[in-house]
Scaffold this active site. Structure first.
Site, PDB file in Angstrom:
ATOM      1  N   SER A  14      26.205  31.214  57.287  1.00 60.09           N
ATOM      2  CA  SER A  14      25.253  31.494  56.207  1.00 60.09           C
ATOM      3  C   SER A  14      24.417  30.262  55.839  1.00 60.09           C
ATOM      4  CB  SER A  14      26.012  31.963  54.961  1.00 60.09           C
ATOM      5  OG  SER A  14      26.805  33.072  55.271  1.00 60.09           O
ATOM      6  N   CYS A  42      31.173  34.921  57.151  1.00 62.21           N
ATOM      7  CA  CYS A  42      30.801  36.033  56.270  1.00 62.21           C
ATOM      8  C   CYS A  42      30.419  37.278  57.071  1.00 62.21           C
ATOM      9  CB  CYS A  42      29.649  35.608  55.358  1.00 62.21           C
ATOM     10  SG  CYS A  42      28.965  36.978  54.429  1.00 62.21           S
ATOM     11  N   CYS A  47      33.228  38.526  54.702  1.00 64.91           N
ATOM     12  CA  CYS A  47      32.762  39.419  53.638  1.00 64.91           C
ATOM     13  C   CYS A  47      32.263  40.777  54.140  1.00 64.91           C
ATOM     14  CB  CYS A  47      31.608  38.773  52.874  1.00 64.91           C
ATOM     15  SG  CYS A  47      31.713  37.003  52.722  1.00 64.91           S
ATOM     16  N   LYS A  50      34.903  42.989  55.970  1.00 59.87           N
ATOM     17  CA  LYS A  50      35.923  43.265  54.940  1.00 59.87           C
ATOM     18  C   LYS A  50      35.456  44.356  53.990  1.00 59.87           C
ATOM     19  CE  LYS A  50      35.382  41.646  51.258  1.00 59.87           C
ATOM     20  NZ  LYS A  50      35.591  40.318  50.775  1.00 59.87           N
ATOM     21  N   GLY A 114      28.948  21.483  69.006  1.00 65.94           N
ATOM     22  CA  GLY A 114      28.227  20.239  68.740  1.00 65.94           C
ATOM     23  C   GLY A 114      29.164  19.147  68.242  1.00 65.94           C
ATOM     24  N   GLY A 179      48.436  34.921  47.581  1.00 69.85           N
ATOM     25  CA  GLY A 179      48.015  35.777  46.469  1.00 69.85           C
ATOM     26  C   GLY A 179      46.586  35.513  46.042  1.00 69.85           C
ATOM     27  N   TYR A 181      42.155  35.634  47.132  1.00 73.20           N
ATOM     28  CA  TYR A 181      41.142  36.648  47.422  1.00 73.20           C
ATOM     29  C   TYR A 181      41.548  37.526  48.612  1.00 73.20           C
ATOM     30  CZ  TYR A 181      37.128  34.218  45.107  1.00 73.20           C
ATOM     31  OH  TYR A 181      36.238  33.652  44.239  1.00 73.20           O
ATOM     32  N   ILE A 182      41.828  36.847  49.740  1.00 74.88           N
ATOM     33  CA  ILE A 182      42.006  37.594  50.989  1.00 74.88           C
ATOM     34  C   ILE A 182      43.257  38.459  50.917  1.00 74.88           C
ATOM     35  CG2 ILE A 182      42.415  37.342  53.476  1.00 74.88           C
ATOM     36  CD1 ILE A 182      40.552  34.928  53.450  1.00 74.88           C
ATOM     37  N   GLU A 185      42.619  41.568  48.672  1.00 80.59           N
ATOM     38  CA  GLU A 185      41.635  42.474  49.281  1.00 80.59           C
ATOM     39  C   GLU A 185      42.251  43.240  50.453  1.00 80.59           C
ATOM     40  OE1 GLU A 185      37.501  40.168  48.132  1.00 80.59           O
ATOM     41  OE2 GLU A 185      38.253  39.940  50.147  1.00 80.59           O
ATOM     42  N   ARG A 202      54.222  32.943  46.059  1.00 82.04           N
ATOM     43  CA  ARG A 202      55.138  31.885  45.632  1.00 82.04           C
ATOM     44  C   ARG A 202      55.114  31.700  44.111  1.00 82.04           C
ATOM     45  NH1 ARG A 202      52.193  26.560  48.296  1.00 82.04           N
ATOM     46  NH2 ARG A 202      50.272  26.675  47.093  1.00 82.04           N
ATOM     47  N   ARG A 208      45.519  32.952  41.153  1.00 80.04           N
ATOM     48  CA  ARG A 208      45.495  31.758  40.311  1.00 80.04           C
ATOM     49  C   ARG A 208      44.044  31.266  40.194  1.00 80.04           C
ATOM     50  NH1 ARG A 208      46.154  26.288  41.504  1.00 80.04           N
ATOM     51  NH2 ARG A 208      46.623  26.747  43.674  1.00 80.04           N
ATOM     52  N   GLY A 269      44.906  30.466  52.251  1.00 81.10           N
ATOM     53  CA  GLY A 269      43.814  29.522  52.040  1.00 81.10           C
ATOM     54  C   GLY A 269      43.121  29.129  53.334  1.00 81.10           C
ATOM     55  N   HIS A 443      24.625  55.760  28.657  1.00 90.33           N
ATOM     56  CA  HIS A 443      25.780  56.603  28.400  1.00 90.33           C
ATOM     57  C   HIS A 443      25.821  57.774  29.363  1.00 90.33           C
ATOM     58  CE1 HIS A 443      29.033  58.156  25.985  1.00 90.33           C
ATOM     59  NE2 HIS A 443      28.448  59.337  25.970  1.00 90.33           N
ATOM     60  N   GLU A 448      28.456  50.258  29.376  1.00 86.66           N
ATOM     61  CA  GLU A 448      27.971  50.270  27.982  1.00 86.66           C
ATOM     62  C   GLU A 448      28.961  49.589  27.042  1.00 86.66           C
ATOM     63  OE1 GLU A 448      27.623  54.173  26.104  1.00 86.66           O
ATOM     64  OE2 GLU A 448      29.036  54.978  27.560  1.00 86.66           O
TER      65      GLU A 448
HETATM   66  P1  NDP Z   1      42.801  31.375  48.224  1.00 85.29           P
HETATM   67  O1  NDP Z   1      42.642  29.921  48.058  1.00 85.29           O
HETATM   68  O2  NDP Z   1      42.008  32.319  47.409  1.00 85.29           O
HETATM   69  O3  NDP Z   1      44.332  31.750  47.988  1.00 85.29           O
HETATM   70  C1  NDP Z   1      45.356  31.162  48.729  1.00 85.29           C
HETATM   71  C2  NDP Z   1      46.648  31.793  48.298  1.00 85.29           C
HETATM   72  O4  NDP Z   1      47.693  31.369  49.175  1.00 85.29           O
HETATM   73  C3  NDP Z   1      47.073  31.400  46.893  1.00 85.29           C
HETATM   74  O5  NDP Z   1      47.688  32.503  46.295  1.00 85.29           O
HETATM   75  C4  NDP Z   1      48.085  30.291  47.158  1.00 85.29           C
HETATM   76  O6  NDP Z   1      49.059  30.223  46.183  1.00 85.29           O
HETATM   77  C5  NDP Z   1      48.734  30.788  48.419  1.00 85.29           C
HETATM   78  N1  NDP Z   1      49.327  29.727  49.233  1.00 85.29           N
HETATM   79  C6  NDP Z   1      48.759  28.589  49.663  1.00 85.29           C
HETATM   80  N2  NDP Z   1      49.599  27.903  50.446  1.00 85.29           N
HETATM   81  C7  NDP Z   1      50.737  28.636  50.510  1.00 85.29           C
HETATM   82  C8  NDP Z   1      51.975  28.459  51.160  1.00 85.29           C
HETATM   83  N3  NDP Z   1      52.230  27.388  51.907  1.00 85.29           N
HETATM   84  N4  NDP Z   1      52.926  29.417  50.998  1.00 85.29           N
HETATM   85  C9  NDP Z   1      52.677  30.515  50.239  1.00 85.29           C
HETATM   86  N5  NDP Z   1      51.523  30.726  49.609  1.00 85.29           N
HETATM   87  C10 NDP Z   1      50.561  29.797  49.740  1.00 85.29           C
HETATM   88  O7  NDP Z   1      42.615  31.606  49.784  1.00 85.29           O
HETATM   89  P2  NDP Z   1      42.221  32.866  50.650  1.00 85.29           P
HETATM   90  O8  NDP Z   1      42.795  32.573  51.989  1.00 85.29           O
HETATM   91  O9  NDP Z   1      42.593  34.137  49.992  1.00 85.29           O
HETATM   92  O10 NDP Z   1      40.638  32.799  50.692  1.00 85.29           O
HETATM   93  C11 NDP Z   1      39.997  31.598  51.134  1.00 85.29           C
HETATM   94  C12 NDP Z   1      38.648  31.454  50.487  1.00 85.29           C
HETATM   95  O11 NDP Z   1      37.756  32.401  51.035  1.00 85.29           O
HETATM   96  C13 NDP Z   1      38.632  31.734  48.990  1.00 85.29           C
HETATM   97  O12 NDP Z   1      38.926  30.592  48.244  1.00 85.29           O
HETATM   98  C14 NDP Z   1      37.231  32.201  48.756  1.00 85.29           C
HETATM   99  O13 NDP Z   1      36.441  31.092  48.474  1.00 85.29           O
HETATM  100  C15 NDP Z   1      36.822  32.803  50.067  1.00 85.29           C
HETATM  101  N6  NDP Z   1      36.811  34.269  49.986  1.00 85.29           N
HETATM  102  C16 NDP Z   1      35.975  34.889  49.118  1.00 85.29           C
HETATM  103  C17 NDP Z   1      35.956  36.259  49.016  1.00 85.29           C
HETATM  104  C18 NDP Z   1      35.049  36.931  48.049  1.00 85.29           C
HETATM  105  O14 NDP Z   1      34.142  36.304  47.541  1.00 85.29           O
HETATM  106  N7  NDP Z   1      35.269  38.205  47.728  1.00 85.29           N
HETATM  107  C19 NDP Z   1      36.829  37.093  49.849  1.00 85.29           C
HETATM  108  C20 NDP Z   1      37.683  36.344  50.695  1.00 85.29           C
HETATM  109  C21 NDP Z   1      37.669  34.985  50.765  1.00 85.29           C
HETATM  110  P3  NDP Z   1      48.949  29.277  44.887  1.00 85.29           P
HETATM  111  O15 NDP Z   1      48.127  30.025  43.917  1.00 85.29           O
HETATM  112  O16 NDP Z   1      50.364  29.113  44.530  1.00 85.29           O
HETATM  113  O17 NDP Z   1      48.315  28.006  45.360  1.00 85.29           O
END
Ligand code: NDP
Length: 468
Positions: A14, A42, A47, A50, A114, A179, A181-182, A185, A202, A208, A269, A443, A448
């Site tokens: 992007s 994306c 995105c 998905k 590259g 837990g 975004y991904i 979803e 965890r 979070r 992540g 309405h 609203e």
């Molecule tokens: P996120 O950073 O959103 O979430 C990562 C999750 O994995 C958290 O719940 C984290 O827990 C957990 N985690 C990290 N390390 C470990 C581990 N070693 N063991 C267990 N749990 C762990 O990452 P995603 O992969 O979901 O998405 C990546 C990025 O992609 C997002 O930050 C976002 O920017 C982008 N995205 C955006 C979307 C949208 O706009 N709709 C859709 C999908 C992705 P904890 O909270 O404890 O750290």
């Protein structure tokens, strides 16, 4: 010295595509390289596919809801192969659109990986074989990020979202670790498409960083939809029980627990793609978190090299990468200096129902502002008064008491993303609660509610008179 290009971009996702097209439009000679597929995460494996899978999975709920509206359906069945192939066909179409966009803008595409050799020289290992050396006055790095899987025994059996779009079959039981975004979803997608789904967290709740009440609402909605959420649980080992390392799998917790599943998906992540692109040879430094360090103009520590998008780990969203790339190109090639503005960026999580927000969470507002007035609404959406589905909508508006400015809006509910996108304009424009109060609602809609919130939550309402 004469360079091959005024601008060379590494990475055609992007941010890279936007920057290269805009720069070319300003008259620059632009080249770009890409070692996977033009369009980036994306479009190719994020995105866009998905959201199409989300649409596909939602039919399950529509079919269930239809009965109360008088429809009789023979038991619906689903073909994962049809959905997967149609989604991937659309991805191919968009990939071709992106190729045409680059071509139409006069940007020369070099398919290949590259690597910087020095501040002005890029070595491209061509996808079709062979090498080429390219020189450029200015360079933009837009290499994005990649999913991270914790290195535990058996992690090679796990998939990430990259592979989820290409599964041969829909697994009967999917375990999603993480837990964010991904995770939420894909939990909704797999659940809607008929798989049994576990989320392994965890912590105590998903998402979070989002507004706490919204986190709770999404967490409860996941459980209500039949997804099993295993909180405060970690997986320390994955064991394949099938032949040739195939499933089913056992996921073992460090405390001796074990559960079985057909597919383990990590959504723990993403990390910036900074390795193997010669950053050190060009004097491009990383920040403490391992992303490319950039200033407010997206300029790296090398004077002629910039970086945009996920590789800089600012706000990792496609529209933000587009903004950063566009600002860079306007500033450097269009004589229109402008910095990306990372305030009040709206975003949505396409869980089911959706979570969308703009501005500050209640927790952020409490930390950074003075007195607040907070308005909330929680209700059963009209459609579900008939369908009988146990689904609630939650809405929240955060107002800075001293200025009456609306500093945050959050929603968990159907179409939250569409609704918040509109309200984001109001927040960006500095709208006050009085502006919302003066707006006449449409309405009957859920939206609203945002213009009829009259009474601030008791703990935040200084006096009843002030709140009304
Ligand atoms: P996120 O950073 O959103 O979430 C990562 C999750 O994995 C958290 O719940 C984290 O827990 C957990 N985690 C990290 N390390 C470990 C581990 N070693 N063991 C267990 N749990 C762990 O990452 P995603 O992969 O979901 O998405 C990546 C990025 O992609 C997002 O930050 C976002 O920017 C982008 N995205 C955006 C979307 C949208 O706009 N709709 C859709 C999908 C992705 P904890 O909270 O404890 O750290």
């Amino acid at each position: 010295m004469a360079y091959d290009y005024d601008l060379f971009v590494i990475g055609a996702g992007s941010g890279g595509v936007r920057a290269s097209r805009i720069a070319a439009g300003h008259g620059a000679r632009v080249g770009i390289c890409e070692d996977y597929r033009v369009g980036g995460t994306c479009v190719i494996r994020g995105c866009v596919p998905k959201k199409l899978l989300v649409y596909g999975s939602k039919f399950a709920h529509e079919f269930e809801d239809a009965a109360a509206f008088g429809w009789t359906l023979s038991p619906p069945s689903h073909s994962w192969a049809t959905l997967r192939d149609n989604v991937n066909k659309e991805v191919d179409r968009l990939n071709a659109v992106y190729l045409r966009l680059l071509d139409g803008a006069g940007v020369k595409l070099h398919m290949g990986r590259g690597r910087l050799m020095d501040r002005h020289t890029i070595h491209v290992t061509k996808s079709e074989g062979g090498e080429e050396t390219i020189t450029a006055d200015k360079i933009l790095i837009a290499t994005g990020g990649h999913p991270v899987i914790p290195s535990i025994p058996g992690c090679e059996h796990a998939i990430t979202s990259n592979e989820a779009f290409h599964l041969r079959e829909m697994p009967r039981h999917v375990t999603i670790i993480g837990g964010g975004y991904i995770a939420v979803e894909f939990a909704g997608i797999f659940n809607g498409l008929g798989a049994k789904v576990d989320i392994v967290l965890r912590r105590d709740r998903v998402l979070r960083g989002f507004d706490e009440e919204c986190r709770t609402a999404v967490h409860q909605a996941l459980i209500d939809s039949g997804i099993r959420v295993r909180t405060e649980t970690e997986v320390g080992r994955i064991v394949a029980k099938g032949a040739d390392g195939k499933g089913p799998y056992e996921a073992h917790t460090p405390l001796g627990g074990m559960f079985e599943t057909d597919c383990v998906m990590y959504a723990t992540g993403r990390a910036p793609n900074t390795r193997g692109i010669g950053l050190e040879k060009a004097g491009v430094q990383l920040d403490k978190a391992g992303a490319i360090a950039v200033d407010e103009w997206s300029k790296s520590t090398a004077p002629n090299i910039w970086a945009v998008g996920d590789v800089t780990d600012r706000i990792n969203l496609t529209p933000v990468a587009l903004m950063e790339g566009h600002c860079f190109a306007d500033t450097e090639f269009g004589n229109k200096p402008r910095k990306p503005d990372h305030r009040d960026v709206a975003s949505a999580v396409f869980c089911q129902p959706e979570l969308a927000s703009v501005g500050l969470t209640e927790e952020q507002a409490r930390r950074t502002l003075g007195e607040l007035r907070i308005y909330t609404a929680a209700f059963r959406p009209m459609k579900h008064t008939i369908s009988g589905r146990h689904q609630r909508t939650f809405m929240k508006m955060i107002v800075e008491a001293a200025t009456d400015r609306v500093v945050g809006i959050h929603m968990v509910g159907d179409d939250a993303a569409e609704l918040i996108q509109g309200l984001a304009v109001a927040v960006k424009a500095g709208a006050t609660k009085a502006h919302f109060d003066a707006t006449v609602g449409i309405h009957p809609t859920s939206g609203e509610e945002f213009v009829t919130m009259r009474t601030a939550r008791a703990d935040t309402a200084p006096t009843r008179a002030a709140a009304e």
